[in-house]
Each structure stands twice: as structure tokens, then as C-alpha cells.
Scaffold this motif. Structure first.
Motif, mmCIF file in Angstrom:
data_model
loop_
_atom_site.group_PDB
_atom_site.id
_atom_site.type_symbol
_atom_site.label_atom_id
_atom_site.label_comp_id
_atom_site.label_asym_id
_atom_site.label_seq_id
_atom_site.Cartn_x
_atom_site.Cartn_y
_atom_site.Cartn_z
ATOM 1 N N TYR A 71 1.100 -1.298 -0.188
ATOM 2 C CA TYR A 71 -0.236 -0.011 0.127
ATOM 3 C C TYR A 71 0.833 1.332 0.024
ATOM 4 O O TYR A 71 1.762 1.072 0.500
ATOM 5 C CB TYR A 71 -1.054 0.003 0.866
ATOM 6 C CG TYR A 71 -2.166 1.017 1.600
ATOM 7 C CD1 TYR A 71 -3.114 1.159 1.114
ATOM 8 C CD2 TYR A 71 -1.520 2.153 1.483
ATOM 9 C CE1 TYR A 71 -3.644 1.764 0.794
ATOM 10 C CE2 TYR A 71 -1.741 3.296 1.567
ATOM 11 C CZ TYR A 71 -3.163 3.357 1.730
ATOM 12 O OH TYR A 71 -4.255 4.613 1.460
ATOM 13 N N ALA A 83 -6.849 2.964 4.034
ATOM 14 C CA ALA A 83 -5.976 2.325 4.564
ATOM 15 C C ALA A 83 -6.493 1.878 6.226
ATOM 16 O O ALA A 83 -6.063 0.014 6.200
ATOM 17 C CB ALA A 83 -4.446 3.136 4.771
ATOM 18 N N LEU A 133 2.711 -1.323 4.070
ATOM 19 C CA LEU A 133 1.947 0.294 3.913
ATOM 20 C C LEU A 133 3.166 0.915 3.718
ATOM 21 O O LEU A 133 4.495 1.925 5.403
ATOM 22 C CB LEU A 133 1.566 0.810 5.192
ATOM 23 C CG LEU A 133 0.080 -0.400 5.296
ATOM 24 C CD1 LEU A 133 0.117 -0.796 6.481
ATOM 25 C CD2 LEU A 133 -0.820 0.865 5.105
ATOM 26 N N TYR A 163 -1.246 -1.308 -4.194
ATOM 27 C CA TYR A 163 -2.721 -0.191 -3.806
ATOM 28 C C TYR A 163 -2.275 0.800 -3.326
ATOM 29 O O TYR A 163 -1.681 1.536 -2.827
ATOM 30 C CB TYR A 163 -3.308 -1.231 -2.455
ATOM 31 C CG TYR A 163 -4.547 -1.054 -2.027
ATOM 32 C CD1 TYR A 163 -4.803 0.267 -2.041
ATOM 33 C CD2 TYR A 163 -5.100 -1.484 -2.586
ATOM 34 C CE1 TYR A 163 -6.208 1.116 -2.016
ATOM 35 C CE2 TYR A 163 -7.395 -1.550 -2.171
ATOM 36 C CZ TYR A 163 -7.911 -0.547 -2.247
ATOM 37 O OH TYR A 163 -8.539 0.514 -1.586
ATOM 38 N N THR A 164 -3.189 1.871 -4.107
ATOM 39 C CA THR A 164 -3.325 3.480 -3.237
ATOM 40 C C THR A 164 -4.671 4.309 -3.751
ATOM 41 O O THR A 164 -5.354 3.480 -3.792
ATOM 42 C CB THR A 164 -2.270 4.146 -4.541
ATOM 43 O OG1 THR A 164 -1.973 5.103 -4.132
ATOM 44 C CG2 THR A 164 -2.747 4.722 -5.598
#
Length: 310
Positions: free
Chosen positions: A159, A167, A184, A228-229
């Protein structure tokens, strides 16, 4: 007459493991069937859609999903309820609970308001996004991953971006699955809050998953399954630092991230700002499943509505 009791979904943590599995399994099943007509499980029910903040995917997903399940919907905008003239949330909830079977609410405020709305068991409340969590987004994301991979066990997710409500919900959900690795990478000063990280890491003790967070883009993990963003300006929030874009710029997702994870899929909760948090090359490229992910919001929403009434 008191209506059938239901269950609230304010936080991912409200779901027992069996509940989480039911919602994901049902979401995948519905996405496979791709129902274009009413299925009937909510026949005769009334679903309130209360959004004080803008929404495309979540509002449409729950509205369309409720209709396909046979329910009727009532939409409320930000200025439609008497809370704007001073009525308490508790009194509003007491009244609505006698008229509505499920309330889907986006406040972008504190989860405590959603808890007040959900204080009456005959009217389950679904958190369609608060300042702390976006649980239905995480459920749509996990539904998408399960449909793609067959299992969440052992998946590796990178992420990149702000440690926002999306998140937070991802961390709380993914940390419950065996062997999942969530890394993350969040800008300095914009990471997950410590309480959320602590809850996620408590989950990891049971599941043998791992949740790690760093505030740089050095030494990225190799061979991840998903990058993922989210957009840098989360709905309903502002940033106090006038130069925040400089802090965020190194965390933009570009095609170079695929040099060490060539098979990774790309996910984005949308809306996206091309050339801001993600390049158009990535968002529109062959690795992107962002729009499939968005479509799955409806199927996941249908599963959530069924669960609320089950």
C-alpha cells in the motif's frame, strides 16, 4: 410493530470471522452471477441512503444493490434531516428506526455519530465512510482479491499513500487472514494512527499475518501480488501543511514499481487523479483492476445488506 432485528457494520472489527467470510463469499458469488434483476432477499424492506459527503461508487453501489435485492430506497442529502436545525442524532435515530429497515450513512465525521444512529437494533446502520474507517471499501477490495486469487491466504500487498480511512480498514481486514503480508509506505506525518496499527497487529497474533509501516520508498518488497493506492485528498479532509504535495510526491505510483513485482495487480479505491497519486500509464495499464474493484462494490454492498438482516 417492531421490525426484525439486525446488525450494525460501523467498523471492520464489528465482524466476527464467520461474518467476514460470509460477506466475502457472498460478494464473490454475486459478482460471478452478475445479477441484473431483483433477487428478493430484501423484498419489502426500506433502505435509507444518507450521504453528507460526495460519493459516486459507494452511494451508487448501495442504492443499486438494495434495489436488486428487492428493497425500496429513500435518499437523504446533507441538509435533508432536522439535525441541521438542532435535533439530536439520538432523537433522529429513534424516529428513523421506526420507519427504515437499514440505514447506509456517510458522515465523514466521528464513528460515534454512527454508533448513535445504530443504537436501535431494529435499524442496522452501515458505515459508508467515516473519518476513522471505510469498512465497505475494504470489503469490496477483499472480495475483488478473493475473486482474483481464490484465497487471501499468503497474499502480499504493498500500500502506497496516505494512512487514511481506506488504509485503516484494509489493515484491520487483511490482518485477519493467515500469512497475509501488508506493507504500508506512507508519507511522514500521514501514517496510520497508532491505535489502528495496534488493533491490526493484535489481529496478526491470531492469524500469523504481518502489518508493517514505513515512511519512505526505499527497499520496497519484491514479488508483491498487489500495489494499492488511494487519492491524496481524501473526501471530507484537508491538510494543514501548505506544502504537503512535496511530502507526498515520492509516493506516487508509477510503472517503475513493477520492475521487482512484474505480476502485481494494481488497485485504487477511486476516484483517481491521474498524474497525481498514480500515473495514467499504471491506472489504464494491463495490471490495473481498479474498475473491476469499483464494480465489485455493488456486489459487496449487496452481501453487506443481506448480512445486516440475517
Amino acid at each position: 410493530m417492531v421490525k426484525r432485528a439486525g446488525r450494525n457494520l460501523i467498523s471492520i472489527s464489528d465482524l466476527a470471522d464467520a461474518d467476514l467470510e460470509f460477506i466475502l463469499d457472498r460478494g464473490v458469488e454475486l459478482s460471478t452471477k452478475q445479477p441484473r434483476r431483483q433477487l428478493g432477499p430484501l423484498e419489502g424492506a426500506v433502505v435509507g441512503i444518507y450521504f453528507r459527503k460526495t460519493s459516486t461508487r459507494t452511494r451508487t453501489a448501495f442504492s443499486s444493490g438494495a434495489l436488486r435485492l428487492g428493497a425500496h430506497t429513500i435518499a437523504f442529502g446533507p441538509d435533508d434531516l432536522q439535525t441541521v436545525t438542532g435535533e439530536s442524532v439520538a432523537d433522529t435515530a429513534h424516529v428513523m428506526a421506526g420507519m427504515i429497515d437499514i440505514l447506509v450513512a456517510r458522515t465523514a465525521g466521528s464513528p460515534e455519530e454512527l454508533r448513535q444512529l445504530g443504537a436501535h437494533e431494529q435499524m442496522p446502520v452501515v458505515n459508508a465512510m467515516s473519518s476513522a474507517e471505510h469498512p465497505t471499501q475494504a470489503l469490496a477490495d477483499l472480495t475483488t482479491l478473493r475473486a482474483r486469487f481464490g484465497t487471501l491466504r499468503g497474499r502480499r500487498i504493498l500500500y502506497v499513500g496516505e494512512g487514511n480511512n481506506t488504509a485503516a480498514s484494509l489493515a484491520l481486514a487483511l490482518s485477519r487472514f493467515e500469512g497475509v503480508e501488508l506493507e504500508l509506505r506512507t508519507p511522514p506525518g500521514y501514517g496510520l494512527d497508532e491505535a489502528t496499527l495496534a488493533r491490526a497487529r493484535d489481529n496478526c497474533l491470531r492469524s500469523s499475518a504481518s502489518v508493517r509501516e514505513r515512511h519512505d520508498m526505499a527497499e520496497l518488497p519484491h514479488g508483491v501480488d498487489v500495489v494499492y493506492t488511494t487519492r491524496w485528498q481524501t473526501t471530507g479532509t484537508t491538510k494543514s501543511d501548505a506544502d504537503w504535495r512535496t511530502t507526498f510526491r515520492p509516493f506516487r505510483v508509477e510503472s517503475e514499481l513493477w520492475e521487482t513485482s512484474s505480476d502485481a495487480l494494481f488497485m485504487h479505491d477511486l476516484p483517481a487523479h491521474r498524474e497525481d497519486e498514480v500515473s495514467a500509464e499504471v491506472l489504464d495499464g494491463p495490471a490495473s483492476i481498479a474498475f473491476e474493484q469499483a464494480w465489485n462494490k455493488m456486489y459487496s454492498a449487496m452481501a453487506v445488506l443481506e448480512w445486516c438482516r440475517s
